[in-house]
Design a protein around this motif. Sequence first.
Motif, short mmCIF file in Angstrom:
data_model
loop_
_atom_site.label_atom_id
_atom_site.label_comp_id
_atom_site.label_asym_id
_atom_site.label_seq_id
_atom_site.Cartn_x
_atom_site.Cartn_y
_atom_site.Cartn_z
N THR A 260 0.84 -1.20 0.00
CA THR A 260 0.00 0.00 0.00
C THR A 260 0.87 1.24 0.00
N VAL A 261 0.41 2.27 -0.69
CA VAL A 261 1.12 3.54 -0.77
C VAL A 261 0.11 4.66 -0.57
N GLY A 262 0.39 5.54 0.39
CA GLY A 262 -0.47 6.70 0.59
C GLY A 262 -1.63 6.49 1.54
N GLY A 263 -1.68 5.35 2.22
CA GLY A 263 -2.74 5.13 3.19
C GLY A 263 -4.03 4.65 2.56
N VAL A 264 -5.08 4.59 3.39
CA VAL A 264 -6.39 4.08 2.97
C VAL A 264 -7.40 5.22 2.98
N MET A 265 -8.22 5.30 1.92
CA MET A 265 -9.28 6.31 1.84
C MET A 265 -10.63 5.62 2.03
N TYR A 266 -11.47 6.19 2.87
CA TYR A 266 -12.78 5.63 3.16
C TYR A 266 -13.85 6.44 2.43
N LEU A 267 -14.68 5.75 1.64
CA LEU A 267 -15.78 6.38 0.91
C LEU A 267 -17.10 5.88 1.46
N ASP A 268 -17.99 6.80 1.75
CA ASP A 268 -19.33 6.44 2.22
C ASP A 268 -20.37 7.13 1.35
N LEU A 269 -21.45 6.43 1.06
CA LEU A 269 -22.58 7.00 0.33
C LEU A 269 -23.73 7.13 1.33
N LEU A 270 -24.18 8.37 1.56
CA LEU A 270 -25.17 8.65 2.59
C LEU A 270 -26.48 9.14 1.96
N PHE A 338 -9.72 11.42 -6.41
CA PHE A 338 -9.09 11.88 -5.17
C PHE A 338 -7.63 12.16 -5.45
N THR A 339 -7.05 12.94 -4.54
CA THR A 339 -5.64 13.29 -4.64
C THR A 339 -4.84 12.40 -3.71
N VAL A 340 -3.79 11.80 -4.24
CA VAL A 340 -2.97 10.90 -3.42
C VAL A 340 -2.21 11.73 -2.40
N ALA A 341 -1.72 11.04 -1.35
CA ALA A 341 -0.97 11.72 -0.30
C ALA A 341 0.26 12.42 -0.88
N SER A 342 0.58 13.59 -0.32
CA SER A 342 1.68 14.39 -0.85
C SER A 342 3.03 13.71 -0.70
N ASN A 343 3.16 12.83 0.30
CA ASN A 343 4.45 12.14 0.50
C ASN A 343 4.49 10.75 -0.11
N PRO A 388 -13.70 1.30 1.87
CA PRO A 388 -12.26 1.56 1.88
C PRO A 388 -11.63 1.30 0.51
N ILE A 389 -10.84 2.25 0.05
CA ILE A 389 -10.12 2.13 -1.22
C ILE A 389 -8.66 2.45 -0.97
N CYS A 390 -7.78 1.72 -1.63
CA CYS A 390 -6.36 1.89 -1.39
C CYS A 390 -5.61 1.80 -2.72
N THR A 391 -4.43 2.42 -2.75
CA THR A 391 -3.57 2.35 -3.93
C THR A 391 -2.37 1.46 -3.60
N PHE A 392 -2.06 0.57 -4.53
CA PHE A 392 -0.95 -0.38 -4.37
C PHE A 392 0.06 -0.18 -5.50
N PRO A 453 14.98 6.62 14.57
CA PRO A 453 15.49 5.25 14.74
C PRO A 453 15.40 4.49 13.42
N ALA A 454 16.26 3.52 13.26
CA ALA A 454 16.36 2.81 11.98
C ALA A 454 15.03 2.20 11.56
N HIS A 455 14.34 1.49 12.46
CA HIS A 455 13.11 0.81 12.07
C HIS A 455 11.99 1.78 11.76
N ILE A 456 12.00 2.97 12.41
CA ILE A 456 10.98 3.97 12.12
C ILE A 456 11.20 4.56 10.73
N LEU A 457 12.45 4.88 10.39
CA LEU A 457 12.75 5.42 9.06
C LEU A 457 12.41 4.40 7.98
N MET A 458 12.71 3.14 8.23
CA MET A 458 12.38 2.10 7.25
C MET A 458 10.87 2.02 7.03
N GLN A 459 10.10 2.08 8.12
CA GLN A 459 8.64 2.03 8.01
C GLN A 459 8.11 3.22 7.22
N LYS A 460 8.65 4.40 7.45
CA LYS A 460 8.19 5.60 6.73
C LYS A 460 8.56 5.53 5.25
#
Length: 612
Positions: A260-270, A338-343, A388-392, A453-460
Amino acid sequence: MPPKKGKGKGKKGKKAVPLGETPDNLEEEQRLAAEREAARIALEQEQEARRKEKEAMEEMMKQEAERFETETQVLQEMLNENKNQLKEMREQVRSTKIWDRFLLCNGTPDPTVQSELNTFTSLSIDETKNSTSQDVSACLDDVEQALDLINELEEVMTLDKQLEISEGHDKFKECKSFFAQKKKTPAPSRAASVAPQQNEDNKEEKPTTPAGEETAIENIDKVSENNDNLKEGQEKRPNTPSDADEIEDEDIVDLRAMSTVGGVMYLDLLKLPPQAKKVGNWVIQDITESELERIPNPTPEDEKEETEETKEGEENGGEAAITQLTKELTWPLLNMSFTVASNAVFTEEPQLARWEDSQQCWRTDGFEDVNFDETNGTISFKSQFIGPICTFQDTYNNMPFQSWEIRPYGQGCVIFTLIAASVELEISIKENACCLNSPEDMELDGIRNKWLPAHILMQKLVAAGINVFPSEDADKYVSISVKDEELESSVYEQMALASSAFAFSWSRWNADCGEKRQIVRAAENLTTHPVDEDMWKNYSCEPRKSYVLKCTDDDDEMFDEKVEGTQFHPDIFHCLKEGASSEAVDVLTNTSYTFVDNVSTWLFATKVLTFS
């Protein structure tokens, strides 16, 4: 009677010659005897010289064996000392975290206690269902709290993994969508097996079975054996996912191959609430106490009912046909963007996927007219599905790596450069933190130039779409040169030990030197400047034997010859120390164990010796 005058006086008498021999024969025999004596003496001297040479060689081999044993012991003591210090530090950190969590009384659950986590989740769901307010801020606070708990749990599991504590971790890996679904393969039938055959060389061949009937482990082993037996110049076949496990449904996202890249976007129809009407000077509006109603996605059961109603309507030609037409009109394809995350960094066109709750997986079907505007960073598409919609994107789109280098940069710091397929990373590594220096042309403001920390930078980095960390089964997705894991690990450890005074780099010969061998370039460097090209030397690393190669990366062909005047060593660390200056030896002696651990963390995570 007196003797005769002159007879027997003033003349030599002739020597007596044995019967049957002449004077010439006697001289020849004496010469041959002398030659035999000289040959005997020469033989004795040669045997004595050989004996002394053998004794000297045995003594030298004994001394070499003692030196190898001493160097091996010294290296092992250094590694063990570092590991013990790291273990002691991590146990102290773990105890502190447990105590801090015990003292924390803010109502949040302990994420390592499953019962507390389940209670917290259930209460949160009930509170959301029973809430009549639409407080977005409170909702975001709940999300932030959940993310904090996830991060806390990941830190605990990372620390436990470093301490080799695995008790109770299986319960946190039960979310089945994380693991790709494997295709169920039947056991090989007896009819498929054949008797061992004899080839032209009278070598016995193993029975063969159809490829579709082989298990995952058998396939992996078979691929490794086939790669080992390839002839010189023959290209290795990339290991594909179909070699081991296959997804049951092609539309299900394989989370081992995609990230996954850019997180998850949630769409609801109301459903819209009753709208206000203006009548004269009055505004009339129906007041409802119920909360906003969500419109659910159409389910297969709904489609089945619609199909049956359609058939009935066609037969009766009545009201059912009108009902079906109304349903079709209420479920058109929705235009969304939608616009993907800036990072978020996309090195290829992103793959859209939707969450299918009934199957607990991500699916790629249900989208039409997908368009990615790279300039504006927007994705537009048509779909009937809401949720939920996500970009991979491909997890291994940066592998194999093109080259790498790690070099000292002042006291207690190194620069790690990794040139991947679509990105070039430069990371500063110190004792307890790391910093991403480049790339500068990508939207990584939330990560770049921050010490973490190394593992935090790797996760980001992974979350941003830059994944340069191969997983355990990465060899099924990337074509690599198979290397001995134990040898590879030992070289990483030794490189980390020497990285404060020596630079290391990729060698063109490493991919072609075989499984039981690693070739790496190295050079002493006590400055902050890059290493001059003529200073690099190639080092051959084998189990229990390392040495400096005479050939360089500039040579047209590789030749296995040791540099004159250098010695064999049991490891590359002592190879480097043999030609090191006194200043470099002092730097190695005073290197911090936390610094060594941080460098080795990046080497083990990227596996540059195998994936480049």
